[in-house]
Design a protein around this motif. Structure first.
Motif, PDB file in Angstrom:
ATOM      1  N   SER A  44      13.916   2.341  11.384  1.00 14.24           N
ATOM      2  CA  SER A  44      13.740   1.408  12.492  1.00 14.24           C
ATOM      3  C   SER A  44      14.029  -0.027  12.083  1.00 14.24           C
ATOM      4  O   SER A  44      14.030  -0.922  12.910  1.00 14.24           O
ATOM      5  N   GLY A  45      14.260  -0.226  10.808  1.00 14.11           N
ATOM      6  CA  GLY A  45      14.568  -1.568  10.340  1.00 14.11           C
ATOM      7  C   GLY A  45      13.348  -2.447  10.166  1.00 14.11           C
ATOM      8  O   GLY A  45      13.452  -3.669  10.156  1.00 14.11           O
ATOM      9  N   LEU A  46      12.207  -1.817  10.015  1.00  8.33           N
ATOM     10  CA  LEU A  46      10.987  -2.586   9.843  1.00  8.33           C
ATOM     11  C   LEU A  46      10.682  -2.773   8.364  1.00  8.33           C
ATOM     12  O   LEU A  46      10.876  -1.860   7.567  1.00  8.33           O
ATOM     13  N   LEU A  47      10.204  -3.928   8.039  1.00 11.82           N
ATOM     14  CA  LEU A  47       9.798  -4.172   6.662  1.00 11.82           C
ATOM     15  C   LEU A  47       8.306  -3.902   6.526  1.00 11.82           C
ATOM     16  O   LEU A  47       7.516  -4.751   6.107  1.00 11.82           O
ATOM     17  N   ARG A  48       7.938  -2.720   6.920  1.00  8.91           N
ATOM     18  CA  ARG A  48       6.537  -2.342   6.885  1.00  8.91           C
ATOM     19  C   ARG A  48       6.388  -1.010   6.192  1.00  8.91           C
ATOM     20  O   ARG A  48       7.310  -0.201   6.148  1.00  8.91           O
ATOM     21  N   CYS A  49       5.210  -0.793   5.671  1.00 12.72           N
ATOM     22  CA  CYS A  49       4.888   0.506   5.116  1.00 12.72           C
ATOM     23  C   CYS A  49       4.734   1.507   6.264  1.00 12.72           C
ATOM     24  O   CYS A  49       4.302   1.158   7.361  1.00 12.72           O
ATOM     25  N   GLY A  50       5.089   2.735   5.987  1.00 11.17           N
ATOM     26  CA  GLY A  50       4.957   3.755   7.019  1.00 11.17           C
ATOM     27  C   GLY A  50       3.525   3.894   7.509  1.00 11.17           C
ATOM     28  O   GLY A  50       3.268   4.131   8.685  1.00 11.17           O
ATOM     29  N   LYS A  51       2.644   3.705   6.581  1.00 12.13           N
ATOM     30  CA  LYS A  51       1.232   3.770   6.905  1.00 12.13           C
ATOM     31  C   LYS A  51       0.868   2.701   7.928  1.00 12.13           C
ATOM     32  O   LYS A  51       0.125   2.939   8.879  1.00 12.13           O
ATOM     33  N   SER A  52       1.409   1.538   7.698  1.00 14.74           N
ATOM     34  CA  SER A  52       1.144   0.424   8.600  1.00 14.74           C
ATOM     35  C   SER A  52       1.723   0.703   9.979  1.00 14.74           C
ATOM     36  O   SER A  52       1.108   0.383  11.005  1.00 14.74           O
ATOM     37  N   CYS A  53       2.900   1.304  10.002  1.00 13.69           N
ATOM     38  CA  CYS A  53       3.528   1.665  11.285  1.00 13.69           C
ATOM     39  C   CYS A  53       2.664   2.669  12.032  1.00 13.69           C
ATOM     40  O   CYS A  53       2.445   2.546  13.240  1.00 13.69           O
ATOM     41  N   ARG A  54       2.195   3.665  11.300  1.00  9.79           N
ATOM     42  CA  ARG A  54       1.366   4.678  11.942  1.00  9.79           C
ATOM     43  C   ARG A  54       0.109   4.056  12.539  1.00  9.79           C
ATOM     44  O   ARG A  54      -0.286   4.326  13.670  1.00  9.79           O
ATOM     45  N   LEU A  55      -0.493   3.182  11.756  1.00  7.95           N
ATOM     46  CA  LEU A  55      -1.713   2.527  12.201  1.00  7.95           C
ATOM     47  C   LEU A  55      -1.462   1.678  13.447  1.00  7.95           C
ATOM     48  O   LEU A  55      -2.237   1.691  14.401  1.00  7.95           O
ATOM     49  N   ARG A  56      -0.378   0.955  13.404  1.00  9.18           N
ATOM     50  CA  ARG A  56      -0.058   0.097  14.546  1.00  9.18           C
ATOM     51  C   ARG A  56       0.163   0.933  15.803  1.00  9.18           C
ATOM     52  O   ARG A  56      -0.277   0.584  16.891  1.00  9.18           O
ATOM     53  N   TRP A  57       0.850   2.036  15.599  1.00  7.57           N
ATOM     54  CA  TRP A  57       1.136   2.897  16.743  1.00  7.57           C
ATOM     55  C   TRP A  57      -0.144   3.536  17.272  1.00  7.57           C
ATOM     56  O   TRP A  57      -0.438   3.471  18.455  1.00  7.57           O
ATOM     57  N   THR A  58      -0.906   4.136  16.391  1.00  9.18           N
ATOM     58  CA  THR A  58      -2.069   4.887  16.860  1.00  9.18           C
ATOM     59  C   THR A  58      -3.169   3.971  17.375  1.00  9.18           C
ATOM     60  O   THR A  58      -3.881   4.331  18.303  1.00  9.18           O
ATOM     61  N   ASN A  59      -3.285   2.811  16.804  1.00  6.39           N
ATOM     62  CA  ASN A  59      -4.390   1.946  17.208  1.00  6.39           C
ATOM     63  C   ASN A  59      -4.020   0.954  18.294  1.00  6.39           C
ATOM     64  O   ASN A  59      -4.911   0.368  18.906  1.00  6.39           O
ATOM     65  N   TYR A  60      -2.754   0.737  18.489  1.00  2.11           N
ATOM     66  CA  TYR A  60      -2.419  -0.318  19.439  1.00  2.11           C
ATOM     67  C   TYR A  60      -1.293   0.011  20.402  1.00  2.11           C
ATOM     68  O   TYR A  60      -1.392  -0.271  21.592  1.00  2.11           O
ATOM     69  N   LEU A  61      -0.244   0.599  19.928  1.00  2.00           N
ATOM     70  CA  LEU A  61       0.936   0.741  20.781  1.00  2.00           C
ATOM     71  C   LEU A  61       0.957   2.016  21.605  1.00  2.00           C
ATOM     72  O   LEU A  61       1.657   2.081  22.601  1.00  2.00           O
ATOM     73  N   ARG A  62       0.228   2.998  21.182  1.00 10.79           N
ATOM     74  CA  ARG A  62       0.216   4.265  21.901  1.00 10.79           C
ATOM     75  C   ARG A  62      -0.030   4.039  23.380  1.00 10.79           C
ATOM     76  O   ARG A  62      -0.953   3.326  23.764  1.00 10.79           O
ATOM     77  N   PRO A  63       0.784   4.623  24.222  1.00 12.16           N
ATOM     78  CA  PRO A  63       0.665   4.341  25.652  1.00 12.16           C
ATOM     79  C   PRO A  63      -0.570   4.947  26.289  1.00 12.16           C
ATOM     80  O   PRO A  63      -0.941   4.554  27.374  1.00 12.16           O
ATOM     81  N   ASP A  64      -1.195   5.874  25.634  1.00 11.42           N
ATOM     82  CA  ASP A  64      -2.340   6.527  26.275  1.00 11.42           C
ATOM     83  C   ASP A  64      -3.661   5.863  25.922  1.00 11.42           C
ATOM     84  O   ASP A  64      -4.720   6.407  26.189  1.00 11.42           O
TER      85      ASP A  64
END
Length: 321
Positions: A44-64
């Motif tokens: 995705s071109g992010l300079l982030r750890c995968g762990k950080s991406c997962r956390l961001r998604w599950t805790n904040y970006l998830r649409p549900d």
DNA sequence: AACCCTCTCAACCGCATAAGC
DNA sequence: AGCTTATGCGGTTGAGAGGGT
């Protein structure tokens, strides 16, 4: 040899996520799914750890995700579940659709703990505190207790009734009984979790609205006006009325993120749902989580957020307000 | 208006467990 | 079977917001 390392941590960005990063992550997940987090930053071109991406998604970006304060009912559930499960936040969160373990943990630490203490209940053991707290000795007495006192063998006080019912008209007959034996059961199925909430649902008839953020139906706008065409709801479930939440994409100065439930709207990322729908149907094959897919579908279809979510994700009857 | 304090919550850290090789 | 990594989870931290003085 094992797996490849998740990421070389050199040059990785840390700290708060920017809107741009969120866009990248959302775009990537929407088109590729949550297949493997290790690959997400690279692809995705992010300079982030995968762990950080997962956390961001599950805790904040998830649409549900639901956002906003926990309702009285949810708070009760948290208290009851905590009495049975302890600090197993993810287990607790799994019984609260749309809530994350992080969110519940934070709410527990900042609100519920205080509330319980105020009511003379030890938040750790869920037993009444030995001595009624006084203004003077409260801090000295309580803090060490919480940190050091092991869980007591038997717990039979009506936690939710005492803790929450005090401030509300709701009377619950649920008695939070737990034994040492039950508390230390390794397997979750040994713990009767569903019972209390059925009874709560019976008594309470669903959510208590006292503390629910006041969002009027007309404020709920999960879809932008131009995309609320019926064509969107072509896929699966019945599309409930596409009332919409047009809560402003307001944000704090430091973070664009807000309590807006629709992150994509914040990010100006609301896609063309017509094409999106087909994209999703392709990409969602990577999701092996049926709940997520159905939730996503609801979200896309402008579902009546909380009710649909709880009924869909948790298979509970939709609570009547 | 400026400073200080408290509160909130997103994000990080480290550990445990699951899973690939 | 054993090593290594990925993932998930719970504890903790720190920046920012908001309220009080």
């Amino acid at each position: 040899m094992g797996r490849q390392p998740c990421c070389d941590k050199v040059g990785l960005k840390k700290g708060p996520w920017t809107a741009e990063e969120d866009k990248k992550l959302i775009n990537f997940i929407l088109s590729n799914g949550q297949c493997c987090w290790r690959a997400v930053p690279k692809l995705s071109g992010l300079l982030r750890c995968g762990k950080s991406c997962r956390l961001r998604w599950t805790n904040y970006l998830r649409p549900d995700l639901k956002r906003g304060l926990l309702s009285d009912y949810e708070e009760k559930m948290v208290i009851d579940l905590h009495a049975q499960l302890g600090n197993r936040w993810s287990k607790i969160a799994s019984h609260l659709p749309g809530r994350t373990d992080n969110e519940i943990k934070n709410h527990w630490n900042t609100h519920i703990k205080k509330k319980l203490r105020k009511m003379g209940i030890d938040p750790l053991t869920h037993k009444p505190l030995p001595t009624p707290p006084t203004d003077r000795d409260q801090p000295q007495q309580e803090q060490p207790q919480e940190d050091q006192q092991p869980p007591l063998p038997s717990l039979t006080c009506k936690i939710s009734e005492v803790a929450v019912g005090q401030n509300s008209e709701i009377e619950t007959s649920f008695e939070s009984s737990i034994t040492e034996e039950a508390k230390h059961k390794e397997k979750e199925e040994d713990i009767n979790i569903e019972g209390p909430f059925d009874s709560l649902m019976d008594v309470n008839n669903g959510f208590c609205t006292d503390d629910i953020p006041l969002i009027e139906p007309h404020e709920i706008n999960l879809l932008p006006p131009c995309t609320t065409a019926p064509s969107i709801s072509s896929t699966t479930t019945t599309s409930s009325s596409s009332t919409s939440s047009s809560s402003s994409a307001s944000s704090s100065s430091s973070s664009y993120s807000s309590s807006n439930n629709n992150i994509l709207e914040d990010l100006d990322l609301l896609p063309n749902f017509d094409s999106w729908q087909s994209d999703l149907s392709n990409s969602l094959v990577f999701w092996d989580d049926d709940d997520f897919i159905s939730t996503f579908d609801l979200w896309i279809n402008g579902g009546d957020s909380d009710r649909n979510l709880s009924s869909t994700v948790d298979d509970h009857p939709p609570p009547t307000q």
